[in-house]
Design a protein around this motif. Structure first.
Motif, PDB file in Angstrom:
ATOM      1  N   UNK A  12       0.836  -1.222   0.000  1.00 29.11           N
ATOM      2  CA  UNK A  12       0.000   0.000   0.000  1.00 29.11           C
ATOM      3  C   UNK A  12       0.861   1.259   0.000  1.00 29.11           C
ATOM      4  N   UNK A  13       2.125   1.106   0.337  1.00 33.59           N
ATOM      5  CA  UNK A  13       3.030   2.257   0.407  1.00 33.59           C
ATOM      6  C   UNK A  13       3.976   2.110   1.576  1.00 33.59           C
ATOM      7  N   UNK A  14       5.030   2.951   1.659  1.00 31.52           N
ATOM      8  CA  UNK A  14       6.010   2.830   2.749  1.00 31.52           C
ATOM      9  C   UNK A  14       5.352   2.980   4.125  1.00 31.52           C
ATOM     10  N   UNK A  15       5.836   2.188   5.061  1.00 33.77           N
ATOM     11  CA  UNK A  15       5.294   2.215   6.435  1.00 33.77           C
ATOM     12  C   UNK A  15       6.422   1.937   7.428  1.00 33.77           C
ATOM     13  N   UNK A  16       6.300   2.485   8.628  1.00 40.07           N
ATOM     14  CA  UNK A  16       7.251   2.142   9.687  1.00 40.07           C
ATOM     15  C   UNK A  16       6.673   1.008  10.535  1.00 40.07           C
ATOM     16  N   UNK A  17       7.484   0.543  11.494  1.00 44.47           N
ATOM     17  CA  UNK A  17       7.127  -0.636  12.279  1.00 44.47           C
ATOM     18  C   UNK A  17       5.745  -0.605  12.903  1.00 44.47           C
ATOM     19  N   UNK A  18       5.429   0.493  13.590  1.00 42.68           N
ATOM     20  CA  UNK A  18       4.144   0.551  14.285  1.00 42.68           C
ATOM     21  C   UNK A  18       2.982   0.525  13.291  1.00 42.68           C
ATOM     22  N   UNK A  19       3.142   1.245  12.164  1.00 45.96           N
ATOM     23  CA  UNK A  19       2.089   1.254  11.133  1.00 45.96           C
ATOM     24  C   UNK A  19       1.891  -0.146  10.550  1.00 45.96           C
ATOM     25  N   UNK A  20       2.975  -0.908  10.462  1.00 47.34           N
ATOM     26  CA  UNK A  20       2.860  -2.279   9.949  1.00 47.34           C
ATOM     27  C   UNK A  20       2.094  -3.166  10.931  1.00 47.34           C
ATOM     28  N   UNK A  21       2.292  -2.912  12.222  1.00 43.73           N
ATOM     29  CA  UNK A  21       1.534  -3.675  13.219  1.00 43.73           C
ATOM     30  C   UNK A  21       0.047  -3.345  13.125  1.00 43.73           C
ATOM     31  N   UNK A  22      -0.254  -2.076  12.909  1.00 46.46           N
ATOM     32  CA  UNK A  22      -1.660  -1.673  12.785  1.00 46.46           C
ATOM     33  C   UNK A  22      -2.273  -2.239  11.507  1.00 46.46           C
ATOM     34  N   UNK A  23      -1.464  -2.273  10.450  1.00 44.27           N
ATOM     35  CA  UNK A  23      -1.936  -2.828   9.180  1.00 44.27           C
ATOM     36  C   UNK A  23      -2.277  -4.315   9.350  1.00 44.27           C
ATOM     37  N   UNK A  24      -1.411  -5.042  10.082  1.00 44.19           N
ATOM     38  CA  UNK A  24      -1.669  -6.466  10.335  1.00 44.19           C
ATOM     39  C   UNK A  24      -2.930  -6.633  11.187  1.00 44.19           C
ATOM     40  N   UNK A  25      -3.068  -5.733  12.166  1.00 41.98           N
ATOM     41  CA  UNK A  25      -4.243  -5.780  13.051  1.00 41.98           C
ATOM     42  C   UNK A  25      -5.532  -5.620  12.232  1.00 41.98           C
ATOM     43  N   UNK A  26      -5.478  -4.770  11.214  1.00 39.32           N
ATOM     44  CA  UNK A  26      -6.667  -4.563  10.373  1.00 39.32           C
ATOM     45  C   UNK A  26      -7.003  -5.815   9.560  1.00 39.32           C
ATOM     46  N   UNK A  27      -6.017  -6.715   9.418  1.00 43.08           N
ATOM     47  CA  UNK A  27      -6.261  -7.994   8.731  1.00 43.08           C
ATOM     48  C   UNK A  27      -6.692  -9.074   9.734  1.00 43.08           C
ATOM     49  N   UNK A  28      -6.827  -8.661  10.997  1.00 44.40           N
ATOM     50  CA  UNK A  28      -7.270  -9.603  12.025  1.00 44.40           C
ATOM     51  C   UNK A  28      -6.139 -10.358  12.688  1.00 44.40           C
ATOM     52  N   UNK A  29      -4.895  -9.912  12.496  1.00 42.65           N
ATOM     53  CA  UNK A  29      -3.757 -10.604  13.114  1.00 42.65           C
ATOM     54  C   UNK A  29      -3.017  -9.641  14.027  1.00 42.65           C
ATOM     55  N   UNK A  30      -2.820 -10.083  15.288  1.00 46.41           N
ATOM     56  CA  UNK A  30      -2.061  -9.251  16.230  1.00 46.41           C
ATOM     57  C   UNK A  30      -0.594  -9.630  16.130  1.00 46.41           C
ATOM     58  N   UNK A  31       0.184  -8.714  15.589  1.00 50.37           N
ATOM     59  CA  UNK A  31       1.608  -8.984  15.379  1.00 50.37           C
ATOM     60  C   UNK A  31       2.397  -8.328  16.511  1.00 50.37           C
ATOM     61  N   UNK A  32       3.114  -9.119  17.292  1.00 50.13           N
ATOM     62  CA  UNK A  32       3.934  -8.567  18.376  1.00 50.13           C
ATOM     63  C   UNK A  32       5.185  -7.918  17.809  1.00 50.13           C
ATOM     64  N   UNK A  33       5.791  -6.980  18.553  1.00 55.70           N
ATOM     65  CA  UNK A  33       6.985  -6.295  18.032  1.00 55.70           C
ATOM     66  C   UNK A  33       8.168  -7.233  17.802  1.00 55.70           C
ATOM     67  N   UNK A  34       8.307  -8.256  18.667  1.00 53.06           N
ATOM     68  CA  UNK A  34       9.406  -9.209  18.487  1.00 53.06           C
ATOM     69  C   UNK A  34       9.246  -9.997  17.195  1.00 53.06           C
ATOM     70  N   UNK A  35       8.025 -10.451  16.944  1.00 48.20           N
ATOM     71  CA  UNK A  35       7.741 -11.200  15.714  1.00 48.20           C
ATOM     72  C   UNK A  35       7.883 -10.296  14.497  1.00 48.20           C
ATOM     73  N   UNK A  85       8.953   1.637  18.540  1.00 50.38           N
ATOM     74  CA  UNK A  85       7.735   0.817  18.413  1.00 50.38           C
ATOM     75  C   UNK A  85       7.247   0.380  19.796  1.00 50.38           C
ATOM     76  N   UNK A  86       8.183  -0.046  20.644  1.00 48.27           N
ATOM     77  CA  UNK A  86       7.807  -0.488  21.994  1.00 48.27           C
ATOM     78  C   UNK A  86       7.218   0.663  22.802  1.00 48.27           C
ATOM     79  N   UNK A  87       7.769   1.859  22.592  1.00 45.86           N
ATOM     80  CA  UNK A  87       7.306   3.031  23.347  1.00 45.86           C
ATOM     81  C   UNK A  87       5.874   3.408  22.971  1.00 45.86           C
ATOM     82  N   UNK A  88       5.459   3.038  21.755  1.00 46.38           N
ATOM     83  CA  UNK A  88       4.110   3.386  21.295  1.00 46.38           C
ATOM     84  C   UNK A  88       3.072   2.356  21.708  1.00 46.38           C
ATOM     85  N   UNK A  89       3.502   1.390  22.466  1.00 39.63           N
ATOM     86  CA  UNK A  89       2.637   0.254  22.760  1.00 39.63           C
ATOM     87  C   UNK A  89       2.616  -0.031  24.251  1.00 39.63           C
ATOM     88  N   UNK A  90       1.485  -0.501  24.747  1.00 40.19           N
ATOM     89  CA  UNK A  90       1.425  -0.894  26.150  1.00 40.19           C
ATOM     90  C   UNK A  90       2.161  -2.227  26.302  1.00 40.19           C
TER      91      UNK A  90
END
Lengths: 104, 170
Positions: free
Chosen positions: A24-47, B25-30
């Motif tokens: 969809x376009x360039x994204x940073x880490x947190x935006x990628x987690x939100x994008x995954x969440x919108x697909x119904x998957x909770x992606x942890x930062x480590x994963x 990323x961690x800072x933006x998350x609980x």
């Protein structure tokens, strides 16, 4: 020598979600987690970062210059090709599965 | 503070590349228990698969680091423990007449042998993996480890086989 997406093992699904998010376009880490969440998957930062690092290592995504601590990533041509191939494979799986369900 | 601690779980080379953005990323998350577990698992993965972030294709070739390191980790403590047991046992108990009986491994089939051995194997494996994960020069490090592992493999295997056969004969 380049690898296929399914060689990423347990990181296949996170990697696929990252590639789809970046399509969809360039994204940073947190935006990628939100994008995954919108697909119904909770992606942890480590994963997320384990998959992200592998994708970057393969040259399927690349980091862009960051203005703050959040570094955006974008899909490379190679990544786009791999994503297209994987989505086509999944489409075949879905079509076969649906056909089998309808027949029974 | 907790964010910084979590980031520190990762190898130094990984932190140099991803540390700052990962902390953001961690800072933006609980930080829920689930997130902490996920980060710990991610850190373990970064230690166990250092190539995952810069030279995995080299490391993933057959016979390279993961296989050789695992083999070394099993053989090095086996050799060290065998040596210690042989020396202690023979010193405390009987001093055998023949060289063959001297090198026979006492108590190989007993449970007390395997406990410390397994602990040693796990500790060696962890230490070697952590050290390799922190090596900045990926390919050079891989080659050095291969040579070292091949040496340990040959040495360890021959000693272990010798010990086993001696024990069963004696």
């Amino acid at each position: 020598m380049t690898r296929s997406l399914d060689e990423l093992g347990r990181f296949l699904e996170p990697a696929l979600l990252i590639l789809v998010g970046l399509a969809e376009g360039p994204k940073h880490g947190y935006a990628l987690m939100e994008s995954a969440q919108s697909q119904g998957v909770r992606l942890g930062p480590g994963t997320l970062y384990a998959a992200l690092a592998r994708l970057e290592g393969e040259g399927w995504i690349e980091a862009l210059e960051s203005t703050d601590r959040r570094r955006p990533y974008r899909l490379t041509e190679q990544g786009r090709t791999h994503l297209g191939g994987e989505l086509a494979r999944l489409r075949r799986v879905v079509r076969t599965g649906l056909r089998a369900l309808e027949a029974t | 503070m907790r964010t910084r601690l979590l980031v520190r779980l990762y190898p130094r080379a990984w932190r140099a590349r991803y540390g700052e953005e990962f902390a953001a990323v961690l800072a933006e998350r609980r930080l829920s228990p689930r997130t902490v577990i996920d980060v710990i698992a991610g850190a373990a993965d970064a230690h166990l698969h250092p190539g995952g972030w810069h030279h995995e294709r080299v490391a993933a070739k057959p016979g390279s680091r993961p296989v050789m390191l695992a083999t070394s980790a099993l053989l090095v403590p086996a050799f060290a423990y065998w040596l210690a047991v042989v020396i202690l046992h023979r010193t405390v108990h009987t001093w055998p007449q023949s060289a063959e009986r001297f090198f026979a491994l006492p108590g190989l089939r007993q449970a007390w042998y395997w406990g410390p051995y397994l602990a040693g194997a796990i500790a060696t494996f962890a230490l070697v993996r952590v050290r390799v994960a922190w090596e900045p020069d990926g390919l050079a490090g891989t080659i050095r480890i291969r040579v070292r592992s091949a040496y340990v493999l040959v040495l360890g295997a021959s000693i272990l086989i010798g010990a086993l056969t001696s024990d069963f004969r004696g």
